[in-house]
Design a protein around this motif. Sequence first.
Motif, PDB file in Angstrom:
ATOM      1  N   UNK A 208     -12.109  23.451  -8.675  1.00  0.00           N
ATOM      2  CA  UNK A 208     -12.251  21.997  -8.724  1.00  0.00           C
ATOM      3  C   UNK A 208     -12.824  21.606  -7.374  1.00  0.00           C
ATOM      4  N   UNK A 209     -14.042  21.090  -7.364  1.00  0.00           N
ATOM      5  CA  UNK A 209     -14.785  20.863  -6.126  1.00  0.00           C
ATOM      6  C   UNK A 209     -14.780  19.422  -5.667  1.00  0.00           C
ATOM      7  N   UNK A 210     -14.679  18.502  -6.625  1.00  0.00           N
ATOM      8  CA  UNK A 210     -14.762  17.066  -6.335  1.00  0.00           C
ATOM      9  C   UNK A 210     -13.622  16.373  -7.064  1.00  0.00           C
ATOM     10  N   UNK A 211     -12.942  15.481  -6.371  1.00  0.00           N
ATOM     11  CA  UNK A 211     -11.905  14.666  -6.988  1.00  0.00           C
ATOM     12  C   UNK A 211     -12.182  13.204  -6.669  1.00  0.00           C
ATOM     13  N   UNK A 212     -12.249  12.394  -7.707  1.00  0.00           N
ATOM     14  CA  UNK A 212     -12.375  10.943  -7.534  1.00  0.00           C
ATOM     15  C   UNK A 212     -11.130  10.302  -8.137  1.00  0.00           C
ATOM     16  N   UNK A 213     -10.346   9.642  -7.308  1.00  0.00           N
ATOM     17  CA  UNK A 213      -9.140   8.968  -7.773  1.00  0.00           C
ATOM     18  C   UNK A 213      -9.457   7.511  -8.053  1.00  0.00           C
ATOM     19  N   UNK A 214      -9.750   7.227  -9.337  1.00  0.00           N
ATOM     20  CA  UNK A 214     -10.108   5.862  -9.739  1.00  0.00           C
ATOM     21  C   UNK A 214      -9.049   5.224 -10.635  1.00  0.00           C
ATOM     22  N   UNK A 215      -7.992   5.955 -10.965  1.00  0.00           N
ATOM     23  CA  UNK A 215      -6.950   5.395 -11.828  1.00  0.00           C
ATOM     24  C   UNK A 215      -6.216   4.284 -11.095  1.00  0.00           C
ATOM     25  N   UNK A 216      -5.999   3.185 -11.779  1.00  0.00           N
ATOM     26  CA  UNK A 216      -5.280   2.081 -11.154  1.00  0.00           C
ATOM     27  C   UNK A 216      -4.854   1.049 -12.181  1.00  0.00           C
ATOM     28  N   UNK A 217      -3.763   0.349 -11.871  1.00  0.00           N
ATOM     29  CA  UNK A 217      -3.260  -0.719 -12.733  1.00  0.00           C
ATOM     30  C   UNK A 217      -2.945  -1.936 -11.861  1.00  0.00           C
ATOM     31  N   UNK A 218      -2.749  -3.077 -12.489  1.00  0.00           N
ATOM     32  CA  UNK A 218      -2.250  -4.264 -11.793  1.00  0.00           C
ATOM     33  C   UNK A 218      -0.941  -4.695 -12.440  1.00  0.00           C
ATOM     34  N   UNK A 219      -0.074  -5.240 -11.617  1.00  0.00           N
ATOM     35  CA  UNK A 219       1.188  -5.846 -12.065  1.00  0.00           C
ATOM     36  C   UNK A 219       1.401  -7.075 -11.186  1.00  0.00           C
ATOM     37  N   UNK A 220       0.547  -8.083 -11.386  1.00  0.00           N
ATOM     38  CA  UNK A 220       0.490  -9.217 -10.469  1.00  0.00           C
ATOM     39  C   UNK A 220       1.673 -10.167 -10.629  1.00  0.00           C
ATOM     40  N   UNK A 221       2.184 -10.604  -9.496  1.00  0.00           N
ATOM     41  CA  UNK A 221       3.216 -11.642  -9.426  1.00  0.00           C
ATOM     42  C   UNK A 221       3.422 -11.965  -7.956  1.00  0.00           C
ATOM     43  N   UNK A 222       3.776 -13.214  -7.671  1.00  0.00           N
ATOM     44  CA  UNK A 222       4.132 -13.515  -6.285  1.00  0.00           C
ATOM     45  C   UNK A 222       5.385 -12.723  -5.934  1.00  0.00           C
ATOM     46  N   UNK A 223       5.579 -12.421  -4.676  1.00  0.00           N
ATOM     47  CA  UNK A 223       6.696 -11.578  -4.285  1.00  0.00           C
ATOM     48  C   UNK A 223       8.032 -12.197  -4.689  1.00  0.00           C
ATOM     49  N   UNK A 224       8.120 -13.516  -4.659  1.00  0.00           N
ATOM     50  CA  UNK A 224       9.366 -14.191  -5.041  1.00  0.00           C
ATOM     51  C   UNK A 224       9.730 -13.920  -6.497  1.00  0.00           C
ATOM     52  N   UNK A 225       8.716 -13.612  -7.306  1.00  0.00           N
ATOM     53  CA  UNK A 225       8.962 -13.384  -8.734  1.00  0.00           C
ATOM     54  C   UNK A 225       8.768 -11.927  -9.149  1.00  0.00           C
ATOM     55  N   UNK A 226       8.305 -11.084  -8.228  1.00  0.00           N
ATOM     56  CA  UNK A 226       8.009  -9.693  -8.576  1.00  0.00           C
ATOM     57  C   UNK A 226       9.288  -8.911  -8.831  1.00  0.00           C
ATOM     58  N   UNK A 227       9.286  -8.155  -9.918  1.00  0.00           N
ATOM     59  CA  UNK A 227      10.438  -7.316 -10.226  1.00  0.00           C
ATOM     60  C   UNK A 227      10.273  -5.944  -9.576  1.00  0.00           C
ATOM     61  N   UNK A 228      11.377  -5.265  -9.436  1.00  0.00           N
ATOM     62  CA  UNK A 228      11.318  -3.895  -8.913  1.00  0.00           C
ATOM     63  C   UNK A 228      10.475  -3.019  -9.826  1.00  0.00           C
ATOM     64  N   UNK A 229      10.557  -3.258 -11.126  1.00  0.00           N
ATOM     65  CA  UNK A 229       9.766  -2.475 -12.083  1.00  0.00           C
ATOM     66  C   UNK A 229       8.275  -2.687 -11.866  1.00  0.00           C
ATOM     67  N   UNK A 230       7.856  -3.940 -11.620  1.00  0.00           N
ATOM     68  CA  UNK A 230       6.438  -4.215 -11.373  1.00  0.00           C
ATOM     69  C   UNK A 230       5.956  -3.500 -10.113  1.00  0.00           C
ATOM     70  N   UNK A 231       6.783  -3.477  -9.088  1.00  0.00           N
ATOM     71  CA  UNK A 231       6.434  -2.773  -7.853  1.00  0.00           C
ATOM     72  C   UNK A 231       6.326  -1.274  -8.111  1.00  0.00           C
ATOM     73  N   UNK A 232       7.337  -0.704  -8.729  1.00  0.00           N
ATOM     74  CA  UNK A 232       7.403   0.748  -8.888  1.00  0.00           C
ATOM     75  C   UNK A 232       6.357   1.282  -9.861  1.00  0.00           C
ATOM     76  N   UNK A 233       6.109   0.545 -10.959  1.00  0.00           N
ATOM     77  CA  UNK A 233       5.088   0.988 -11.922  1.00  0.00           C
ATOM     78  C   UNK A 233       3.725   1.080 -11.250  1.00  0.00           C
ATOM     79  N   UNK A 234       3.391   0.064 -10.457  1.00  0.00           N
ATOM     80  CA  UNK A 234       2.087   0.065  -9.796  1.00  0.00           C
ATOM     81  C   UNK A 234       2.000   1.186  -8.769  1.00  0.00           C
TER      82      UNK A 234
END
Length: 253
Positions: free
Chosen positions: A88-114
């Motif tokens: 394996x000669x080249x690796x491109x890490x493009x996988x990504x998700x969003x779990x948007x919320x203001x910090x006051x409303x962000x759940x631990x699950x939203x933080x950890x999943x992302x």
Amino acid sequence: MSQATPHPRVALVTGGIGGLGTEICRQLAQAGRRVIALDLASREDRVATFKDDIAGFDGAIAFEPADVSDFDGCQQLVARLEQQHGSVDILVNAAGITRDASLRKMTQQQWQELMRVNLDGVFNMCRHVVEGMTVRGFGRIVNISSVNGQTGQFGQTNYSAAKAGVHGFSMALARETARKGVTVNTVSPGYCDTPMVAAVPDEIRAQIIAGIPVGRLGSPADIARAVAFLAADDAGYLTGVNLPVNGGYFMSF
């Protein structure tokens, strides 16, 4: 001049069936790479669309199911692909998700999943390819960050933290591998014409475009071109770099 190789360089692209990932796969294949797109197999409709999109590449691009948040699964995958293809000669890490919320409303699950996908996924894949790359004396790792990792963004403390972390990780790994023929770089896209941006209300999207000096959203091809540049055989003197591709939206020295 590109270094001679007995077989095409093998490139893995995580998040490879997304709009950005598919275009990265295309441009790497056009550069003569043997490309393997890694993504969740559960997205059957997207997998089918991806296979239609790459039908013209005569087998130069393949799909393999993968969950980048699974450390052991990534280890097994990389070991199998190295055995199958020789390297394996080249690796491109493009996988990504969003779990948007203001910090006051962000759940631990939203933080950890992302974090499991956007940051742990980079570690999981790099951890398992870097040994083979250093032993063979060649490797190109390109990690996809974001302009929001540079500037911060309202409602994205998790995303901005992870994307800033991606470049910190890249710089540290670049130092570890520089004398082994392995480069590690980051590409930070700005706002691109993707389904995520298309879902933004029209007036907000118009405000975003008004703030981009070149006057338009980026395209997946703009980002993929930068990835292919950093992944080239003769890009060996570029490492620890963050290449912003944002139309001038954020400029820094």
